[in-house]
Design an enzyme around this catalytic site. Structure first.
Site, PDB file in Angstrom:
ATOM      1  N   ASP A  90      -0.107  -4.269  -3.926  1.00  0.00           N
ATOM      2  CA  ASP A  90      -1.276  -3.400  -4.071  1.00  0.00           C
ATOM      3  C   ASP A  90      -0.934  -1.961  -3.686  1.00  0.00           C
ATOM      4  O   ASP A  90      -1.456  -1.414  -2.707  1.00  0.00           O
ATOM      5  CB  ASP A  90      -2.450  -3.902  -3.226  1.00  0.00           C
ATOM      6  N   HIS A 143      -7.532  -5.695  -0.465  1.00  0.00           N
ATOM      7  CA  HIS A 143      -6.254  -4.991  -0.304  1.00  0.00           C
ATOM      8  C   HIS A 143      -5.241  -5.858   0.440  1.00  0.00           C
ATOM      9  O   HIS A 143      -4.050  -5.880   0.109  1.00  0.00           O
ATOM     10  CB  HIS A 143      -6.530  -3.692   0.466  1.00  0.00           C
ATOM     11  N   SER A 176       0.822  -1.200   0.000  1.00  0.00           N
ATOM     12  CA  SER A 176       0.000   0.000   0.000  1.00  0.00           C
ATOM     13  C   SER A 176       0.869   1.267   0.000  1.00  0.00           C
ATOM     14  O   SER A 176       1.664   1.463  -0.912  1.00  0.00           O
ATOM     15  CB  SER A 176      -0.953  -0.040   1.199  1.00  0.00           C
TER      16      SER A 176
END
Length: 402
Positions: free
Chosen positions: A253, A315, A225
């Site tokens: 991600d 996620h 992230s």
């Protein structure tokens, strides 16, 4: 703009991305919710009778009913929020340019966790380069692997725990994690500016370690992230200081909000390391949909992971897939393809690559595959052939009838 005002806005901003329940309730008139509710009641009864865990068997079937409607709404909300991000950050005085040299974050609050098979130590970032270099003096043939967590996360939680334990079991002798939680635990808008400062500081630390004898090619950054973008800025600063590129950055991600449709220099890009690979599991909402690496992997289209109903689950799957790939490098076979629809039809190229830790440089492009809905997620070579997921009723039948 004071912190309280920013905090109020930040809560409102984040609520846009987590408004799944309200979005679905507004869609009640779009389809027969009472029919779906009755199916769920029957489904839960059948699951209870079969003795199965509800969530394990519910997710994939229920997902087929809800996600095709929910996901486009989530994407639209995310796009609107991200498109306004730069303007809003300037409005609240939290843009990088407004902080640089004036209100820079306290980077001395950052620490590096150094974990081996038998011990774990925490070093302040200001002393980490010399101390960790000395600790690794007897590991010249091993990689320098560094994990960087995302927003609201820290090295004590599941992401680093799972990945580090997998790496240590696979033969690595040590793993390092940046603890950026003092700066990116709250206030997402501000955190998206802080990642640049954090990456630059980490680039300086790695440059010092290289001057102490570490081979740049041995450095492998794994970022989830926001951590993916921290890794990107680390690579940029490292190259500027040393003239060399970091060996590899794996972006799990990479965060999408505030990093979508921006100049490549303002996010992770394929020039930040010799090899940049990315796994997209929530593309278009919490994660970037854009291809940003040399090789970008899009399991299950890259946006809707089987068994997941919420974006947080999608996620998270990126680091769960990566951890599994450490222990089973051939678990996630993928194929170079134009897009997901082409993959579903079986009309892709013959170029095969393995997503995750075992990924190696190859033909640049987008790679697609299908995974399972529960661990172990990898389907090996079977994941190269699209299989239509079961609907809710079929999922019930599969459980009851075996």
């Amino acid at each position: 703009m004071d912190v309280l005002a920013e905090d109020v806005y930040d809560l409102a901003y984040k609520s846009l991305f987590s408004g799944v329940v309200s979005s679905l309730s507004n869609l009640a008139s779009w389809f027969d919710m009472s029919h779906l509710a009755s199916l769920l009641v029957a489904y839960m009864a059948l699951v209870a009778a079969s003795g199965q865990q509800l969530f394990d068997v519910l997710g994939e079937g229920l997902q087929q009913q809800i996600k095709p409607i929910k996901h486009p709404i989530d994407e639209t909300i995310a796009y609107i929020g991200s498109a306004q991000c730069a303007h809003v950050k300037k409005l609240f005085g939290v843009a990088y340019e407004q902080m640089e040299g004036v209100r820079e974050p306290d980077l001395n609050s950052l620490t590096l966790w150094y974990k081996t098979r038998t011990s774990s130590k925490v070093y302040n970032i200001s002393e980490a380069a010399a101390t960790i270099t000395q600790a690794r003096a007897f590991e010249p043939d091993h990689k320098l692997i560094m994990f960087i967590h995302g927003f609201t996360d820290d090295p004590s939680k599941g992401s680093f725990t799972n990945i580090s334990e997998a790496l240590l079991r696979s033969g690595e002798t040590s793993v390092i994690a940046l603890d950026g939680s003092p700066l990116i635990r709250w206030l997402y808008l501000r955190a998206t500016s802080y990642v640049r400062f954090m990456g630059q500081r980490l680039g300086e630390v790695l440059a010092a370690m290289v001057h102490g004898g570490t081979d740049p090619a041995s450095i492998h950054i794994i970022g989830h992230s926001l951590g993916s973008h921290i890794g990107g800025f680390t690579g940029k600063r490292f190259h500027k200081l040393t003239g060399h590129q970091i060996g590899r950055i794996s972006a799990l991600d990479p965060a999408g909000p505030c990093f979508t449709h921006v100049e490549p220099d303002l996010r992770i890009q394929d020039t930040d390391a010799v090899f940049v690979d990315a796994i997209h599991t929530d593309a278009g909402v919490y994660g970037l949909a854009e291809a940003i690496g040399h090789m970008d992997y899009y399991p299950n289209s890259g946006a809707q992971q089987p068994g997941c109903l919420l974006q947080t689950c999608d996620h998270t799957r990126s680091w769960l897939y990566f951890a599994e790939s450490v222990l089973e490098p051939s678990a996630f076979a993928s194929v170079l393809c134009e897009d997901w629809e082409t993959f579903k039809k079986g009309n892709c190229d013959k170029e095969i690559s393995y997503m995750g830790y075992g990924a190696k440089p190859g033909i640049k492009g987008r790679y697609y595959l299908q995974t399972g809905s529960v661990f172990p997620y990898g389907r090996g070579a079977d994941g190269l052939v699209y299989r239509e997921p079961p609907g809710l009723i079929q999922a019930v039948s599969n459980v009851v009838l075996g």
